[in-house]
Design an enzyme around this catalytic site. Structure first.
Site, mmCIF file in Angstrom:
data_model
loop_
_atom_site.group_PDB
_atom_site.id
_atom_site.type_symbol
_atom_site.label_atom_id
_atom_site.label_comp_id
_atom_site.label_asym_id
_atom_site.label_seq_id
_atom_site.Cartn_x
_atom_site.Cartn_y
_atom_site.Cartn_z
ATOM 1 N N ASP A 58 0.751 -1.121 -0.121
ATOM 2 C CA ASP A 58 -0.067 0.002 0.149
ATOM 3 C C ASP A 58 0.739 1.221 0.026
ATOM 4 O O ASP A 58 1.994 1.170 0.685
ATOM 5 C CB ASP A 58 -0.819 0.118 1.097
ATOM 6 C CG ASP A 58 -1.929 0.892 1.087
ATOM 7 O OD1 ASP A 58 -2.370 1.603 -0.080
ATOM 8 O OD2 ASP A 58 -2.706 1.100 2.193
ATOM 9 N N HIS A 83 2.961 3.300 -8.810
ATOM 10 C CA HIS A 83 2.937 1.963 -9.064
ATOM 11 C C HIS A 83 4.235 1.489 -9.756
ATOM 12 O O HIS A 83 4.604 0.492 -9.388
ATOM 13 C CB HIS A 83 1.949 2.024 -10.016
ATOM 14 C CG HIS A 83 0.577 2.329 -9.212
ATOM 15 N ND1 HIS A 83 0.207 1.813 -7.837
ATOM 16 C CD2 HIS A 83 -0.582 2.985 -9.541
ATOM 17 C CE1 HIS A 83 -1.101 2.330 -7.728
ATOM 18 N NE2 HIS A 83 -1.250 2.955 -8.667
ATOM 19 N N LEU A 95 11.491 -20.574 -4.310
ATOM 20 C CA LEU A 95 10.559 -19.649 -3.597
ATOM 21 C C LEU A 95 9.419 -19.613 -4.517
ATOM 22 O O LEU A 95 9.215 -19.638 -5.746
ATOM 23 C CB LEU A 95 10.988 -18.232 -3.449
ATOM 24 C CG LEU A 95 10.218 -16.822 -3.252
ATOM 25 C CD1 LEU A 95 9.847 -16.941 -1.782
ATOM 26 C CD2 LEU A 95 10.649 -15.556 -3.541
HETATM 27 C C1 FPP Z 1 -1.738 0.206 -3.258
HETATM 28 O O1 FPP Z 1 -1.266 1.714 -3.229
HETATM 29 C C2 FPP Z 1 -1.390 -0.495 -4.423
HETATM 30 C C3 FPP Z 1 -2.132 -1.162 -5.516
HETATM 31 C C4 FPP Z 1 -3.421 -1.060 -5.510
HETATM 32 C C5 FPP Z 1 -1.182 -2.032 -6.535
HETATM 33 C C6 FPP Z 1 -0.114 -2.582 -6.149
HETATM 34 C C7 FPP Z 1 0.490 -2.701 -7.286
HETATM 35 C C8 FPP Z 1 1.871 -2.537 -7.690
HETATM 36 C C9 FPP Z 1 2.966 -2.466 -6.548
HETATM 37 C C10 FPP Z 1 2.316 -2.770 -8.899
HETATM 38 C C11 FPP Z 1 1.651 -3.751 -9.669
HETATM 39 C C12 FPP Z 1 2.291 -5.222 -9.313
HETATM 40 C C13 FPP Z 1 2.788 -6.021 -10.129
HETATM 41 C C14 FPP Z 1 2.908 -7.862 -9.727
HETATM 42 C C15 FPP Z 1 3.116 -5.683 -11.460
HETATM 43 P P1 FPP Z 1 -2.443 2.724 -3.596
HETATM 44 O O2 FPP Z 1 -2.612 3.162 -5.070
HETATM 45 O O3 FPP Z 1 -3.734 2.282 -2.956
HETATM 46 O O4 FPP Z 1 -1.871 3.809 -2.653
HETATM 47 P P2 FPP Z 1 -2.459 5.153 -2.026
HETATM 48 O O5 FPP Z 1 -3.248 4.464 -0.856
HETATM 49 O O6 FPP Z 1 -1.409 5.943 -1.441
HETATM 50 O O7 FPP Z 1 -3.405 5.812 -2.770
#
Ligand code: FPP
Length: 252
Positions: free
Chosen positions: A26, A43, A137
């Site tokens: 997150d 991201h 893994l």
């Molecule tokens: C939460 O941050 C994160 C996500 C919804 C997506 C997580 C994805 C990645 C780390 C990259 C993609 C993964 C792969 C496997 C390619 P948020 O956007 O909710 O952050 P915020 O709460 O600060 O807005």
């Protein structure tokens, strides 16, 4: 995912590593906003953090790493952000699959595939097929995943078996339901980490988290690294796990 725990890898940095670590990655958006950057950049840097953490997991002797990559509820985000997240998954598989395979990583996907674009499904299948015999893994990617949906799907499958006369309803217990979830062969997570300071599960592995230790770290996911993972593991090692009993069981 079942309750069976697997031993840590021999020859790793440490022997007290939990067998299975699951992470809610997150804070990508807040990381980007704090720097005046677009959310997509958060991201993108989140994928860099993921690469670091996969490597660190090898080194620390973690056997299973589950990551929450796209939730069933993330469909409520703007279409452009959904496109960015799907694009990152496509690029991650295309660019990183060969090196994951070389490093002995087995890729597993949990979540709903129905309704996903066919090229994404093909990539997910390719990743699982290519790496199916690897043992170092297991990287479980929760994509289009929601725990309530996973449990409902298992219940529906069992109900169908009852309806077709193939199952006696009295045989349905917690073990049977668990065995019908997306990855019943994978042990339940010992440690669930959520970054960015939020303290909730957000529909992630709610069945499997029954006895997981939860560690919440204040840093945003793009800043997460091996030291942060080691910090969370150190916190995990201080916990006493009793699994509903009176006697502490070993950490992993
Ligand atoms: C939460 O941050 C994160 C996500 C919804 C997506 C997580 C994805 C990645 C780390 C990259 C993609 C993964 C792969 C496997 C390619 P948020 O956007 O909710 O952050 P915020 O709460 O600060 O807005």
């Amino acid at each position: 995912m079942s309750n069976a725990a697997a031993p840590a890898t021999e020859g790793s940095d440490r022997s007290d590593a939990p067998a299975h670590v699951a992470i809610i990655m997150d804070g990508n958006g807040r990381w980007a906003a704090a720097r005046g950057l677009p959310r997509a950049e958060g991201h993108r840097r989140g994928v860099d953090a993921l690469r670091r953490v996969v490597r660190a997991s090898h080194e620390l002797g973690i056997r299973y790493l589950t990551i929450f990559s796209f939730s069933s509820e993330n469909w409520s985000r703007p279409a452009s952000e959904i496109g960015d997240l799907f694009g990152l998954l496509r690029r991650f598989i295309r660019n990183d699959l060969a090196s994951l395979h070389r490093d002995g990583v087995k890729v597993r996907i949990i979540g709903e595939r129905e309704g996903l674009e066919s090229d994404i499904c093909a990539l997910l299948n390719e990743a699982e097929e290519l790496t199916r015999d690897n043992t170092r893994l297991t990287l479980v990617v929760a994509f289009n995943y929601g725990s309530r949906q996973e449990i409902a799907k298992a219940a529906q499958k069992l109900a169908r078996e009852v309806g077709e006369g193939r199952r006696n309803p009295d045989t349905i217990d917690a073990e049977t339901l668990g065995a019908n979830l997306d990855a019943p062969d994978i042990p339940d997570p010992d440690l669930i980490i959520r970054t960015s300071g939020e303290q909730r599960l957000s529909n992630f592995l709610m069945w499997q988290a029954a006895y997981s230790e939860l560690v919440f770290v204040p840093i945003h996911w793009p800043d997460f690294d091996k030291a942060a993972l080691e910090g969370a593991i150190a916190e995990f090692a201080r916990r006493e796990r009793r699994f509903g009993g009176l006697v502490a069981k070993t950490a992993s």
